[in-house]
Each structure stands twice: as C-alpha cells, then as structure tokens.
Motif scaffolding. Structure first.
Motif: not given
Ligand SMILES: O=C(O)CCC(=O)C(=O)O
Length: 272
Positions: A51-56, A68-76, A265-266
């Motif tokens: 969550g902090q990673h996203l906020t920053i 195409f990369f996998p991600n941390l799932g719902e909300g992330f 990524s931004i």
C-alpha cells in the motif's frame, strides 16, 4: 535529502527519506529533480508495504496495471510481482513496455527476496549512449521510426514450452504493438535518447530487413556498453526508481535461489 552519484553517467544513492508517510512537497520535488539528473535512484525502504509502495508511486503520477506480469491481486493489481520461481526474471535489456503507445514514465522496484549472490540489475543511460553516437549515425537515425511489439518474448516463451499458441497469438494484437521514434526527446529535460531495445523493438520502419537487423544490433551493442551503465547489487528493502524514458535495464541471471521483486510503474506519454 542527500544525493550521491553512484556512476559516472547514471545512478545516485538518495538517503534521508522517510517512506512511512506520503512524501511532502519538498521531498517529492527533490526526488523528481534527482531522477531527471541521475536517471536511476537507489533508496532504502525496508518496511515498505504494498500500500505504501502504491502511495509513493501515485505521487509521481497515475500508476498502471502491467500488461503481462502477475500482480498482488484484488486491490493491488498495480503492484506487479517478479518471482524467479514463476520464471519472471527480466534478463534481457529493455525499457519497460515500449510496445504500448504510451510506455511508462518510470518504475519503482522494491527488493523483497534476494539471492545470497548474483541477480544484480544493470541500467544503461540512453541519453549518454545517444550522445556518444557518431554524427553520421545521428543523421541516419534522425526521423527514423521503429516497430515495437511482444512477438519476441512470446516466441521465446512458446519455443521453450512456457507459452501457448493462444498467448503467442494474443501478443500480436494491435493494442500491444506500436511505432516509436528511434530517438526520442525527453519531455522534461529536452535531452535526446535512443529508444530501441532488444526485447520489444522488432524492426526499423521502411528499410530492408538486413539493414534493420544490422543497425539495431549495432545500437544495442553500443547502448549497453559498460561506460553507460550503473550496476546495482541488491539488498532486501532496497527501493530503486528509474526514468524509463532515458534508460534500459537488465537483470543478471547468474544466481541460484529465489529472487522476488515488487514493482509499480507510472504512466507515461507518447514518445516524440
Ligand atoms: O528485477 C529487476 O531487477 C528488474 C525488473 C524489470 O526488468 C522490470 O521491472 O521491468
């Protein structure tokens, strides 16, 4: 905030930032300035939660769900996971997602699990490599366009049994294919940068295949020369941010054991 160069043309260590709270305006401005100057910033954020990673990352601009990369799932969904045990080690030189019309502006990569030895990441400055081209080559590339797509990675995956015929076909969809200038102008610094890479760039437009192959191979060899690089030896908790508009990067596949990175990524703009 202390900024110390780590390489002669690319890379700096940034110390003195507290990532437990959103960045204040002065810190954000300082980091943005350092990124433009050094292209790759190495920081410490050992306790960075997703969550902090996203906020920053969101403070630098809107963030993307990776193609195409996998991600941390719902909300992330916007936090991608590169886990070597799932075969995700980006060990070929590339700039991120250049098959998109608007490739990312930059990426923040957080080291979660790092092997005891190896698995370094190298970044190369494509403004420095552009600058070092001969005047004749600069003239040749002026106005040149190149085609970027996912066919190479999909073909490799298919050939090695890691991709299906369907995933191979999907990679060729028009939403995953774009033409970009071979030399782009950085929208903030105005510096010219080479914008081709061996993963996603498939051909120079409007020239014979042999010529395209020869010129691109030359540009890749030139642009990944040691004099344009910074190589990072990771520690768990490192946070590295790069400017995707003027760099390429590549992981050294020289390790045994597990390597897990989280990345955000931004969104960027159309290369011009
Ligand atoms: O795992 C790394 O060090 C680099 C990751 C990478 O290539 C990417 O996020 O595009």
């Amino acid at each position: 905030m202390d900024v110390t160069p780590l390489g002669s043309v690319i890379g700096a260590r940034v110390e003195g930032i507290d990532f437990d709270a959103p960045l204040d305006d002065a810190t954000l401005a300082g980091l943005s300035k350092a990124l433009l100057e050094h292209q790759v910033l190495v920081m410490r954020a050992p306790d960075l939660a997703p969550g902090q990673h996203l906020t920053i990352a969101d403070q630098f601009g809107d963030t993307e769900v990776h193609a195409f990369f996998p991600n941390l799932g719902e909300g992330f969904e916007r936090v991608s996971v590169l886990d070597s045990e799932q075969g995700n080690v980006a060990s070929m030189w590339h700039s991120d997602e250049t098959f998109l019309p608007e490739p990312p502006l930059g990426t923040l990569l957080s080291a979660r699990i790092i092997p005891a030895v190896g698995g370094d990441t190298c970044w190369a400055s494509t403004t420095a490599s552009y600058e070092a081209l001969s005047p004749n080559m600069k003239r040749y590339l002026d106005g040149a366009m190149a085609l970027h797509d996912l066919s190479r990675t999909s073909e490799l995956a298919y050939n090695t049994g890691n991709g299906t015929a369907e995933s191979y076909a999907n990679a060729l969809l028009s939403t995953r294919r774009f033409e970009h200038p071979v030399v782009r102008t950085h929208p903030e610094t105005g510096a010219k940068a080479l914008f081709v890479n061996p993963v996603y760039t498939r051909a120079l437009k409007g020239v014979a295949p042999d010529e395209s192959r020869a010129v691109l191979e030359h540009l890749y060899a030139h642009a990944t020369g040691a004099r344009f690089q910074y190589r990072h030896r990771w520690q768990v908790g490192d946070l590295v941010m790069w400017d995707n508009r003027c760099t390429m990067h590549c992981v050294m596949r020289d390790f045994v054991g597990r390597r897990v990175m989280h990345r955000v990524s931004i969104l960027g703009d159309t290369p011009r």
